[in-house]
Design a protein around this motif. Structure first.
Motif, PDB file in Angstrom:
ATOM      1  N   ASN A   7     -47.153 -17.387  30.870  1.00 45.58           N
ATOM      2  CA  ASN A   7     -46.861 -17.518  32.507  1.00 45.58           C
ATOM      3  C   ASN A   7     -46.383 -16.061  33.133  1.00 45.58           C
ATOM      4  OD1 ASN A   7     -47.750 -20.226  32.121  1.00 45.58           O
ATOM      5  ND2 ASN A   7     -45.756 -20.790  31.656  1.00 45.58           N
ATOM      6  N   SER A   8     -45.973 -15.149  32.090  1.00 45.16           N
ATOM      7  CA  SER A   8     -45.100 -14.092  32.926  1.00 45.16           C
ATOM      8  C   SER A   8     -44.977 -12.850  31.887  1.00 45.16           C
ATOM      9  CB  SER A   8     -43.738 -14.500  33.071  1.00 45.16           C
ATOM     10  OG  SER A   8     -42.966 -14.604  31.884  1.00 45.16           O
ATOM     11  N   VAL A   9     -45.123 -11.728  32.483  1.00 44.14           N
ATOM     12  CA  VAL A   9     -44.638 -10.504  31.945  1.00 44.14           C
ATOM     13  C   VAL A   9     -43.464 -10.142  32.522  1.00 44.14           C
ATOM     14  CG1 VAL A   9     -45.481  -8.113  31.673  1.00 44.14           C
ATOM     15  CG2 VAL A   9     -47.084 -10.079  31.883  1.00 44.14           C
ATOM     16  N   SER A  10     -42.499  -9.939  31.840  1.00 44.58           N
ATOM     17  CA  SER A  10     -41.205  -9.475  32.355  1.00 44.58           C
ATOM     18  C   SER A  10     -40.698  -8.482  31.660  1.00 44.58           C
ATOM     19  CB  SER A  10     -40.139 -10.683  32.166  1.00 44.58           C
ATOM     20  OG  SER A  10     -39.790 -11.105  30.868  1.00 44.58           O
ATOM     21  N   SER A  11     -39.471  -7.538  32.265  1.00 48.50           N
ATOM     22  CA  SER A  11     -38.627  -6.605  31.534  1.00 48.50           C
ATOM     23  C   SER A  11     -37.198  -7.192  32.263  1.00 48.50           C
ATOM     24  CB  SER A  11     -38.999  -5.200  31.906  1.00 48.50           C
ATOM     25  OG  SER A  11     -38.369  -4.304  31.495  1.00 48.50           O
ATOM     26  N   LEU A  12     -36.595  -7.805  31.145  1.00 46.20           N
ATOM     27  CA  LEU A  12     -35.227  -8.135  31.848  1.00 46.20           C
ATOM     28  C   LEU A  12     -34.307  -7.653  30.862  1.00 46.20           C
ATOM     29  CD1 LEU A  12     -35.897 -11.965  32.983  1.00 46.20           C
ATOM     30  CD2 LEU A  12     -35.789  -9.665  34.320  1.00 46.20           C
ATOM     31  N   ASN A  13     -33.478  -6.559  31.093  1.00 43.96           N
ATOM     32  CA  ASN A  13     -32.695  -5.973  30.287  1.00 43.96           C
ATOM     33  C   ASN A  13     -31.229  -5.946  30.722  1.00 43.96           C
ATOM     34  OD1 ASN A  13     -34.812  -4.953  28.590  1.00 43.96           O
ATOM     35  ND2 ASN A  13     -35.213  -3.519  30.136  1.00 43.96           N
ATOM     36  N   TYR A  14     -30.234  -6.473  30.063  1.00 44.52           N
ATOM     37  CA  TYR A  14     -28.968  -6.867  30.552  1.00 44.52           C
ATOM     38  C   TYR A  14     -27.917  -6.101  29.597  1.00 44.52           C
ATOM     39  CZ  TYR A  14     -31.273 -10.948  32.501  1.00 44.52           C
ATOM     40  OH  TYR A  14     -31.990 -11.621  33.132  1.00 44.52           O
ATOM     41  N   HIS A  15     -27.070  -5.515  30.312  1.00 46.85           N
ATOM     42  CA  HIS A  15     -25.809  -4.625  29.933  1.00 46.85           C
ATOM     43  C   HIS A  15     -24.829  -5.614  30.076  1.00 46.85           C
ATOM     44  CE1 HIS A  15     -22.833  -1.202  30.126  1.00 46.85           C
ATOM     45  NE2 HIS A  15     -22.691  -1.803  29.101  1.00 46.85           N
ATOM     46  N   SER A 104     -13.619 -13.362  32.136  1.00 46.00           N
ATOM     47  CA  SER A 104     -14.625 -12.819  32.675  1.00 46.00           C
ATOM     48  C   SER A 104     -15.580 -11.871  31.708  1.00 46.00           C
ATOM     49  CB  SER A 104     -13.973 -11.783  33.679  1.00 46.00           C
ATOM     50  OG  SER A 104     -13.116 -10.894  33.291  1.00 46.00           O
ATOM     51  N   TYR A 105     -16.514 -11.117  32.440  1.00 42.35           N
ATOM     52  CA  TYR A 105     -17.257 -10.291  31.588  1.00 42.35           C
ATOM     53  C   TYR A 105     -18.166  -9.378  32.752  1.00 42.35           C
ATOM     54  CZ  TYR A 105     -21.191 -13.582  32.482  1.00 42.35           C
ATOM     55  OH  TYR A 105     -22.117 -14.768  33.319  1.00 42.35           O
ATOM     56  N   PHE A 106     -18.761  -8.497  32.320  1.00 38.99           N
ATOM     57  CA  PHE A 106     -19.376  -7.640  33.082  1.00 38.99           C
ATOM     58  C   PHE A 106     -20.862  -7.903  32.744  1.00 38.99           C
ATOM     59  CE2 PHE A 106     -22.195  -3.818  33.375  1.00 38.99           C
ATOM     60  CZ  PHE A 106     -22.245  -3.494  34.796  1.00 38.99           C
ATOM     61  N   VAL A 107     -21.832  -7.920  33.709  1.00 36.75           N
ATOM     62  CA  VAL A 107     -23.302  -7.714  33.296  1.00 36.75           C
ATOM     63  C   VAL A 107     -23.865  -7.155  34.355  1.00 36.75           C
ATOM     64  CG1 VAL A 107     -23.919 -10.170  34.392  1.00 36.75           C
ATOM     65  CG2 VAL A 107     -25.306  -9.185  32.585  1.00 36.75           C
ATOM     66  N   GLY A 108     -24.637  -6.180  34.095  1.00 36.19           N
ATOM     67  CA  GLY A 108     -25.721  -5.503  34.987  1.00 36.19           C
ATOM     68  C   GLY A 108     -27.062  -5.405  34.458  1.00 36.19           C
ATOM     69  N   SER A 109     -28.057  -5.451  35.436  1.00 38.99           N
ATOM     70  CA  SER A 109     -29.388  -5.446  34.962  1.00 38.99           C
ATOM     71  C   SER A 109     -29.986  -3.876  34.948  1.00 38.99           C
ATOM     72  CB  SER A 109     -30.268  -6.035  35.949  1.00 38.99           C
ATOM     73  OG  SER A 109     -30.160  -5.495  37.373  1.00 38.99           O
ATOM     74  N   VAL A 110     -30.475  -3.721  33.911  1.00 42.22           N
ATOM     75  CA  VAL A 110     -31.098  -2.160  33.493  1.00 42.22           C
ATOM     76  C   VAL A 110     -32.757  -2.201  33.577  1.00 42.22           C
ATOM     77  CG1 VAL A 110     -31.028  -0.345  31.653  1.00 42.22           C
ATOM     78  CG2 VAL A 110     -29.086  -1.847  32.021  1.00 42.22           C
ATOM     79  N   GLY A 111     -33.265  -1.243  34.338  1.00 44.06           N
ATOM     80  CA  GLY A 111     -34.502  -1.348  34.534  1.00 44.06           C
ATOM     81  C   GLY A 111     -35.019  -0.094  33.767  1.00 44.06           C
TER      82      GLY A 111
END
Length: 128
Positions: A7-15, A104-111
């Motif tokens: 159902n999808s094509v994705s590129s979800l990268n999380y730091h 807490s934590y940090f998360v950022g998306s990386v494209g």
């Protein structure tokens, strides 16, 4: 890195950055090695693609490609929860701190392309 499903094509990268409670430098030697094993096990179990992992004495950097059905908050919960449970059982010295991780934590998306590139692409759609 693209992930394909029916159902999808994705590129979800999380730091992610995880920090021990009170930024204590407890992620050393055997504790650090075991934490790495725990993270590797979770990567395999969930089908994530590990891009980078660095365990410092007082924080962890974790870069992972994840499927669309797993939210970053779930990933953080799984990593911190399993690591806390297992590490505190296996290393009694960690019981001296009230909890292993800061809440807490940090998360950022990386494209693979910058936000500016995507913004320009979207803005130029009408002119094409």
């Amino acid at each position: 890195m693209y992930r394909r499903t029916d159902n999808s094509v994705s590129s979800l990268n999380y730091h992610f950055v995880f920090v021990p409670k009170r930024r204590k430098a407890v992620l050393v030697q055997d504790v650090a090695k075991r934490l790495q094993e725990i993270i590797f096990d979770l990567v395999t179990e969930h089908g994530w693609k590990l891009i980078a992992l660095e365990i410092m004495p007082d924080h962890v950097h974790f870069l992972v490609n994840a499927p669309t059905h797993e939210a970053p908050s779930q990933i953080a919960k799984w990593v911190k929860g399993r690591a806390s449970s297992l590490l505190r059982k296996e290393f009694p010295q960690l019981l001296k701190i009230p909890t292993l991780w800061s809440a807490s934590y940090f998360v950022g998306s990386v494209g693979q392309v910058s936000m500016e590139t995507v913004k320009r692409y979207i803005e130029n759609q009408r002119s094409n």
